[in-house]
Design an enzyme around this catalytic site. Structure first.
Site, mmCIF file in Angstrom:
data_model
loop_
_atom_site.group_PDB
_atom_site.id
_atom_site.type_symbol
_atom_site.label_atom_id
_atom_site.label_comp_id
_atom_site.label_asym_id
_atom_site.label_seq_id
_atom_site.Cartn_x
_atom_site.Cartn_y
_atom_site.Cartn_z
ATOM 1 N N GLY A 6 53.263 43.001 65.127
ATOM 2 C CA GLY A 6 52.218 43.743 64.476
ATOM 3 C C GLY A 6 51.085 43.742 65.739
ATOM 4 C CB SER A 7 47.560 44.186 64.943
ATOM 5 O OG SER A 7 47.325 42.832 64.265
ATOM 6 N N GLY B 164 49.008 38.878 66.298
ATOM 7 C CA GLY B 164 49.556 38.195 67.151
ATOM 8 C C GLY B 164 49.033 36.952 67.968
ATOM 9 C CB CYS C 164 54.279 49.233 69.215
ATOM 10 S SG CYS C 164 55.788 48.852 69.135
ATOM 11 C CD GLU D 113 61.503 41.906 68.541
ATOM 12 O OE1 GLU D 113 62.259 41.103 67.572
ATOM 13 O OE2 GLU D 113 60.678 42.589 68.282
HETATM 14 P P1 ADP Z 1 48.863 45.924 61.116
HETATM 15 O O1 ADP Z 1 47.446 45.731 61.382
HETATM 16 O O2 ADP Z 1 49.628 46.736 61.860
HETATM 17 O O3 ADP Z 1 48.902 46.082 59.541
HETATM 18 P P2 ADP Z 1 49.225 42.927 61.402
HETATM 19 O O4 ADP Z 1 49.423 42.277 62.452
HETATM 20 O O5 ADP Z 1 48.024 42.599 60.408
HETATM 21 O O6 ADP Z 1 49.504 44.290 61.665
HETATM 22 O O7 ADP Z 1 50.546 42.699 60.180
HETATM 23 C C1 ADP Z 1 51.783 42.555 60.840
HETATM 24 C C2 ADP Z 1 52.551 41.566 59.886
HETATM 25 O O8 ADP Z 1 51.737 40.339 59.982
HETATM 26 C C3 ADP Z 1 52.428 41.834 58.371
HETATM 27 O O9 ADP Z 1 53.431 41.262 57.823
HETATM 28 C C4 ADP Z 1 51.503 40.991 57.758
HETATM 29 O O10 ADP Z 1 51.326 40.549 56.473
HETATM 30 C C5 ADP Z 1 51.462 39.868 58.637
HETATM 31 N N1 ADP Z 1 50.220 38.888 58.994
HETATM 32 C C6 ADP Z 1 48.746 39.380 58.993
HETATM 33 N N2 ADP Z 1 48.190 38.292 59.196
HETATM 34 C C7 ADP Z 1 48.785 37.198 59.319
HETATM 35 C C8 ADP Z 1 48.790 35.883 59.595
HETATM 36 N N3 ADP Z 1 47.281 35.470 59.834
HETATM 37 N N4 ADP Z 1 49.728 35.001 59.732
HETATM 38 C C9 ADP Z 1 50.859 35.367 59.669
HETATM 39 N N5 ADP Z 1 51.063 36.884 59.558
HETATM 40 C C10 ADP Z 1 50.294 37.557 59.389
#
Ligand code: ADP
Length: 498
Positions: free
Chosen positions: A230-231, A235, A286, A466
Site C-alpha cells: 500500500g501507500s 506502510g 507501484c 515477494e
Molecule cells: P491507498 O492509499 O493506496 O489506498 P493504503 O496504504 O491506505 O493505500 O491502503 C492499503 C491497505 O492498507 C488497505 O487494505 C487499507 O485498508 C489498509 N490500511 C490502511 N490503513 C491501515 C492501518 N493503519 N493499519 C493497517 N492497515 C491499513
C-alpha cells in the site's frame, strides 16, 4: 444499472458470516451510481474471531505435508482459470482497469498458484558437514504461524494471491484484509478457496476500513507476521506497530519509476514502452513510469511521437472493451492527482497535454483524469520525486548517460526502472548502477513475472521480496538442526582443537 447487488461477508473458519455492525458500499469508479456490493465494516471483535480461527487451524495445517498443501493451491489455480472471465469482468467493474488488464490480473494469480504449487515439492533446506565427527547438520523451513495479509486495490486479485499462496504452501494460516475499494474481488476469491477444499480456518477474510480492521489486525498479539502492500504513509505506520510488537513484517510501498531513453535507442520500441508504462492501469501501479528521462538528441522527436500516441488513447469505462485507459479508483485519488497538477504548474512545468479531470458526457459519473504529459520537469521538483499514482508522466532532459542514472536514482524510492539503449556496455552499467529492485533493459517499467522476486530498494520496502523463491524467505523461519550420532558429548570449537 441492472447487475444484482453482491453482499460480501467475512469468511471465518470456513463460513461466510454476517457483519456484527454496519455495512459499507463498494462502487464502480467508472460510474459511481453503480453500487457493486456491500461489505462489512469489521470491528476488533470480528478480527479476533478470524485470528482465533487461524490460530486453531495452524495446529493441523502446519503438519499437512507441503506437497499436499500445494495441491490445494493448484486447485485454486485451476478454479481461477475456470472463472477467469467472470472475475476479470468483476475487476473491471469494481476497480476500473480495462478488461485486457483485468484478465492479466487474474492470470497473475493463476501463474502464482501453478508456480508456488511446485514449491510445495521443493522447499529445500541445506545439508552440510559438521565440524565434529559422527555429527550431521541441516536446515529446514518452518512456517511462521498466523499471517495478516493487507492488500491494496490496484491488483485486487493478483496481490492477494501473491501473498496467500506462498504463505499457505509454507504451512501458515492467513487472515486477508482486502482494500475497502475492492472487497468484492476478494470475496469472490474466498469462494474459490472454499471450493478448492482448504480446511476451515486456514484462510480467513475480514473486510473493513484500514484504520479500524487493518489496524486491529496488525496490532493483534496473536498475529505473527504482517505482509502489507500500500501507500508509504500506511506502510510506515504498519512497520512501526510491527516493530513495537516484534512481528515479522514484509512491506511493499511506493515507487517513482523512470524510463531512460538514450539517443541510440529504438525510438518506436521506447515509445511503446513509455505509453504502456505511464498510462497502463491509469498510472495506478507501484511500478508505473512517472518520469521519462530523455537524451537531448532525441527529446524533441520522442516528445512529438509521444504526444501523437497519447492523443489517440481511448479513455473510457473499465468494462468497455474499447477502453485503453480507465478511471482512477475514487474521488480522493482524483483530488490527489489534480493537486499534483497544481503543484506541477506552480513548479514551472509545462502541461503538453491533459492536466484536467476528464468529464465528457460518458465519463461524467466516474473519476477520470486525462492522460497527461508534463514538460520541463527538473529533478528537484516535487513532481519528479513524489508518487502521483495517476496517468501523469514528466519529461526530464539529460545530456549524458551518467546524468540520466543520477537523476533516475534521485528519489527516496527504488522499485522499478527501465533503460532503452542498443549499447550493451551502457545496458550493463545500468544494471549495476540503478538503485532499484527491478531493472528492465529495452522494456517498460511494468510487467513483473511471478517466478522472479518483486520488490524495491530504499524506501520502497523493508528489504523483502515477494513471489519467486524469495517469498519462501518471508513466510518461513529457518530451523538449524544438528544431529550428533557419536554417542558422546562433543564440544564445538573446543574438543576438535589442540
Ligand atoms: P491507498 O492509499 O493506496 O489506498 P493504503 O496504504 O491506505 O493505500 O491502503 C492499503 C491497505 O492498507 C488497505 O487494505 C487499507 O485498508 C489498509 N490500511 C490502511 N490503513 C491501515 C492501518 N493503519 N493499519 C493497517 N492497515 C491499513
Amino acid at each position: 444499472m441492472t447487475a444484482p447487488l453482491i453482499e460480501c461477508q467475512n469468511y471465518i473458519n470456513g463460513q461466510w458470516v454476517a457483519a456484527s455492525g454496519e455495512t459499507l458500499e463498494s462502487r464502480n469508479p467508472s460510474d459511481w451510481r453503480d453500487v457493486v456490493a456491500t461489505f462489512p465494516r469489521s470491528s476488533a471483535a470480528d478480527v479476533d474471531a478470524a485470528v482465533a480461527a487461524a490460530r486453531k487451524a495452524f495446529k493441523s495445517w502446519r503438519l499437512v505435508p507441503a506437497p499436499a498443501r500445494a495441491e490445494i493451491i493448484y486447485r485454486v489455480g485451476e478454479l481461477l482459470l475456470q472463472h477467469k472471465e467472470k472475475l476479470a469482468q468483476l475487476i473491471s467493474r469494481e476497480m476500473g482497469k480495462p478488461l485486457t488488464e483485468a484478465r492479466g490480473d487474474v492470470q497473475e494469480g493463476i501463474d502464482c498458484a501453478l508456480y508456488m504449487a511446485g514449491e510445495g515439492r521443493r522447499m529445500f533446506g541445506q545439508t552440510t558437514p559438521s565440524e565434529m565427527p559422527n555429527k550431521f547438520a541441516m536446515t529446514m523451513r518452518i512456517p511462521v504461524g498466523v499471517c495478516a495479509l493487507i492488500t491494496p486495490w490496484n491488483f485486487p486479485v493478483a496481490i492477494p494471491c501473491w501473498k496467500a499462496f506462498p504463505a499457505l504452501i509454507c504451512g501458515n494460516t492467513v487472515i486477508l484484509k482486502p482494500a475497502e475499494d475492492t472487497p468484492t474481488c476478494v470475496h469472490y476469491l474466498s469462494q474459490l478457496f472454499h471450493k478448492a477444499g482448504l480446511p476451515n480456518g486456514v484462510v480467513n477474510i475480514v473486510h473493513g476500513l484500514g484504520e479500524e480492521t487493518g489496524r486491529a489486525l496488525v496490532e493483534h498479539p496473536d498475529v505473527n507476521l504482517v505482509s502489507f502492500t500500500g501507500s508509504s504513509e500506511t506502510g510506515a505506520e504498519v512497520g512501526s506497530v510491527c516493530g513495537r510488537t516484534h512481528k515479522r513484517s514484509c512491506l511493499e510501498m511506493g515507487g517513482k519509476n523512470a524510463q531512460i531513453v538514450m539517443a541510440d535507442a529504438d525510438l518506436q520500441l521506447a515509445l511503446d514502452g513509455a505509453v504502456w508504462g505511464a498510462f497502463g492501469t491509469s498510472g495506478q501501479r507501484c511500478t508505473a513510469t512517472s518520469r521519462l528521462i530523455l537524451h537531448r538528441d532525441i527529446k524533441e522527436e520522442f516528445t512529438n511521437l509521444l504526444l501523437e500516441r497519447v492523443h489517440q488513447l481511448r479513455l473510457g469505462l473499465g468494462t468497455d472493451p474499447q477502453t485503453e485507459v480507465g478511471p482512477l479508483i475514487n474521488s480522493a485519488q482524483l483530488q490527489r492527482v489534480n493537486h499534483y497538477l497544481e503543484i506541477a504548474r506552480a513548479e514551472g512545468t509545462k502541461v503538453l497535454t491533459g492536466g484536467e479531470t476528464a468529464n465528457t458526457e460518458n465519463l461524467a459519473h466516474g473519476f477520470f483524469f486525462q492522460p497527461t504529459v508534463l514538460d520541463r520537469v527538473t529533478p528537484e521538483m516535487r513532481v519528479a520525486k513524489e508518487e502521483i499514482f495517476g496517468p501523469v508522466v514528466g519529461l526530464i532532459e539529460v545530456g549524458s548517460f551518467e546524468e540520466a542514472i543520477a537523476i533516475l536514482n534521485n528519489t527516496p524510492y527504488g522499485l522499478s526502472s527501465s533503460v532503452y539503449t542498443r549499447d550493451v556496455n551502457l545496458a550493463f552499467q545500468a544494471m549495476r548502477d540503478i538503485e532499484a529492485g527491478i531493472t528492465y533493459i529495452n522494456g517498460p517499467t511494468i510487467g513483473a513475472e511471478v517466478h522472479l522476486p518483486f520488490g524495491g530498494m530504499k524506501q520502497t520496502g523493508n528489504g523483502h521480496r515477494e513471489v519467486g523463491t524469495a517469498a519462501l524467505d518471508v513466510f518461513t523461519e529457518w530451523k538449524t538442526v544438528y544431529v550428533d550420532y557419536s554417542g558422546s558429548l562433543q564440544r564445538a570449537q573446543i574438543d576438535n582443537r589442540d
